[in-house]
Design a protein around this motif. Structure first.
Motif, PDB file in Angstrom:
ATOM      1  N   ASP A 194      20.255  19.118 -24.193  1.00  0.00           N
ATOM      2  CA  ASP A 194      19.507  18.218 -25.081  1.00  0.00           C
ATOM      3  C   ASP A 194      18.027  18.435 -24.832  1.00  0.00           C
ATOM      4  O   ASP A 194      17.629  19.061 -23.843  1.00  0.00           O
ATOM      5  CB  ASP A 194      19.893  16.764 -24.795  1.00  0.00           C
ATOM      6  CG  ASP A 194      19.605  15.844 -25.976  1.00  0.00           C
ATOM      7  OD1 ASP A 194      18.994  16.326 -26.959  1.00  0.00           O
ATOM      8  OD2 ASP A 194      19.987  14.666 -25.907  1.00  0.00           O
ATOM      9  N   CYS A 195      17.187  17.957 -25.732  1.00  0.00           N
ATOM     10  CA  CYS A 195      15.734  18.076 -25.599  1.00  0.00           C
ATOM     11  C   CYS A 195      15.098  16.736 -25.920  1.00  0.00           C
ATOM     12  O   CYS A 195      15.607  15.968 -26.746  1.00  0.00           O
ATOM     13  CB  CYS A 195      15.178  19.136 -26.543  1.00  0.00           C
ATOM     14  SG  CYS A 195      15.658  20.818 -26.153  1.00  0.00           S
ATOM     15  N   ALA A 196      13.960  16.462 -25.291  1.00  0.00           N
ATOM     16  CA  ALA A 196      13.188  15.261 -25.573  1.00  0.00           C
ATOM     17  C   ALA A 196      11.719  15.616 -25.581  1.00  0.00           C
ATOM     18  O   ALA A 196      11.239  16.314 -24.670  1.00  0.00           O
ATOM     19  CB  ALA A 196      13.472  14.183 -24.536  1.00  0.00           C
ATOM     20  N   GLN A 197      10.999  15.201 -26.617  1.00  0.00           N
ATOM     21  CA  GLN A 197       9.563  15.454 -26.702  1.00  0.00           C
ATOM     22  C   GLN A 197       8.944  14.432 -27.636  1.00  0.00           C
ATOM     23  O   GLN A 197       9.642  13.784 -28.430  1.00  0.00           O
ATOM     24  CB  GLN A 197       9.288  16.873 -27.195  1.00  0.00           C
ATOM     25  CG  GLN A 197       9.914  17.207 -28.534  1.00  0.00           C
ATOM     26  CD  GLN A 197       9.762  18.677 -28.889  1.00  0.00           C
ATOM     27  OE1 GLN A 197       9.288  19.470 -28.086  1.00  0.00           O
ATOM     28  NE2 GLN A 197      10.153  19.033 -30.096  1.00  0.00           N
TER      29      GLN A 197
END
Length: 251
Positions: A238-241
């Motif tokens: 997953d990615c978070a930004q």
């Protein structure tokens, strides 16, 4: 000019007596496919008339691209130099001695519908083109190779192969790598398969490999085993930004 669809990559060392026949047979095999192609030949500092002949052939046919190494470096280097010079979407590698039959190129092209890399296997026909000692040492070498590497490549010594050019993008070249390319490409996550090929007697000249050449690959084999065990593998879950970062990335 757009890049060709296929690049036929050939290492050459003292193959003056084979080149004219080889190139004519490649043309005969590629013609019915109706695809664009080039022939990239790397001369490994031959001591016969191979380079002079290649210069003449390249001047007469724009599909032939010849390059000459400054020093004799061995088959792995010549193959790698050809792959790096290739412009095609697909690369076909083969030897220059005509033991690999260019008439089988369409079978490799067809197999590329199912695999990213297709390697030839001479197991069924090895005795047609090689003497008893070479057949036995090849079988022993392949058995040892598969035992140590944990792979199932039936004929690692056969350099008759076809693959998508991107299969080689992340490979690290080393002396002896031409024997392990199917394993190295498989390690990159590509689909690798085999097809049986005919093994003809050498057309002209003499073999550049003997008993010792076929056994000295042990140190390379151990290196490949080490790479398989130590290769970094991961997937992003997953990615978070921030929204601002995401918007900047899409400008």
């Amino acid at each position: 000019m757009s890049n060709p669809r296929f690049s036929v990559v050939i290492p050459c060392y003292n193959e003056e007596g084979n080149l004219a026949v080889l190139l004519e047979r490649i043309r005969n095999a590629m013609g019915p496919l109706a695809v664009s192609y080039e022939i990239v030949i790397t001369d490994d500092c031959s001591t016969d008339g191979s380079w002079r002949l290649l210069q003449e052939m390249a001047a007469a046919d724009p599909r032939i691209r010849a390059q000459r190494l400054a020093h004799n470096c061995g088959e792995s280097t010549a193959v790698w130099a050809g792959i790096r010079a290739a412009r095609g979407d697909y690369v076909i590698t083969m030897d220059a001695d005509l033991q690999n039959d260019p008439a089988e190129i369409p079978r490799f092209v067809q197999a590329l519908d199912r695999f990213d890399c297709v390697s030839g296997s001479r197991v069924q026909t090895r005795g047609r083109g090689d003497n008893f000692l070479r057949v036995i040492t090849s079988r022993v070498g392949n058995s040892v190779r598969n035992w140590i590497s944990g792979d199932q490549v039936s004929d690692s010594g056969c350099t008759y192969r076809a693959f998508r050019r991107e299969c080689a993008d992340n490979l690290v070249p080393f002396s002896g790598m031409h024997r392990f390319m199917p394993t190295l490409i498989k390690m990159e996550g590509y689909r690798v398969g085999e097809i049986p090929v005919v093994n003809h007697p050498r057309h002209a000249g003499r073999s550049h490999y003997g008993f010792w050449n076929r056994l000295i690959f042990l140190q390379d084999l151990l290196a490949v085993r080490w790479m398989k065990k130590r290769k970094i593998r991961y997937e992003i879950a997953d990615c978070a930004q921030s929204p601002a970062t995401n918007a900047a990335a899409h400008r």
